[in-house]
Design an enzyme around this catalytic site. Sequence first.
Site, PDB file in Angstrom:
ATOM      1  N   ASP A  26     105.762  33.778  64.944  1.00  0.00           N
ATOM      2  CA  ASP A  26     106.924  34.185  65.729  1.00  0.00           C
ATOM      3  C   ASP A  26     108.138  34.057  64.800  1.00  0.00           C
ATOM      4  O   ASP A  26     108.040  33.474  63.711  1.00  0.00           O
ATOM      5  CB  ASP A  26     107.045  33.267  66.950  1.00  0.00           C
ATOM      6  N   ASP A  28     112.155  33.598  65.952  1.00  0.00           N
ATOM      7  CA  ASP A  28     113.155  32.635  66.437  1.00  0.00           C
ATOM      8  C   ASP A  28     112.486  31.348  66.909  1.00  0.00           C
ATOM      9  O   ASP A  28     111.555  31.376  67.716  1.00  0.00           O
ATOM     10  CB  ASP A  28     113.958  33.246  67.583  1.00  0.00           C
ATOM     11  N   ASP A 195     106.571  29.070  69.265  1.00  0.00           N
ATOM     12  CA  ASP A 195     107.296  27.930  69.850  1.00  0.00           C
ATOM     13  C   ASP A 195     107.625  28.076  71.326  1.00  0.00           C
ATOM     14  O   ASP A 195     108.184  27.149  71.919  1.00  0.00           O
ATOM     15  CB  ASP A 195     108.615  27.726  69.099  1.00  0.00           C
TER      16      ASP A 195
END
Length: 247
Positions: A26, A28, A195
């Site tokens: 991922d 961000d 996250d």
Amino acid sequence: MMHILLPENREPLEEFARSRLLVAFDYDGTLAPISADPARAPMRERTVELLRELCRRYPCVVISGRARDDVRRFVEGAALRAIAGNHGAELPGVEAQGKELVAEWRAQLRRELDGVEGVLVEDKTLSLSVHYRAACDKEAARAAIYQAVSALEAARVIGGKDVVNLVPRGARHKGFALDELRRAEDCDAALYVGDDETDEDVFRMRRALRLFTVRVGESGASDAEYFVRTQREVDDFIAALLELRPG
């Protein structure tokens, strides 16, 4: 969940590193720290250097909630094999659906949320992200957002860190994108680091696929098998992958 950087948890990672492995991240909150301004979210310099070297040793991809072109400007210089955007709906060479529906949502939400302090509707063409990180009263902002999105037609609502994500129901998700990219690279295994709630679409697939899953931040509610404690520890994890495939 097990902390992947502990020595006793290194053996499974070594086994994956010896395979034909696709490494996926991922963006961000994973490769880059979360930013209050979505337009300004650069990686740390050490992460940039590590990612560039990782791309020389493993086939690497990024699968992000951002639009592909938006991600591309942050990862310039890293020889990524592919970027998938819009939570997996925007894949190279695949025609995406849902632009008209997302445009309707955007207009409706901007009407409904006009005047709600600290709320930003980010339009990514194939999905929307409604941010409320800048709100002084985050609970009130979040409640207003969820009330507004409850009226949207055919919307899949996915929470996040001070953000509410909206994608068309039935759209390709990150897990689908990862498997498509793995097949395209002729890899027999994949590793994914994420996250947030949208990354659970990948983590839930680990039992069906040969998939090594790492979450940024420990969570008993996550389907990821391993974790790193902080976003900064992602650098240490990339360094460990480099050690396992030297030169």
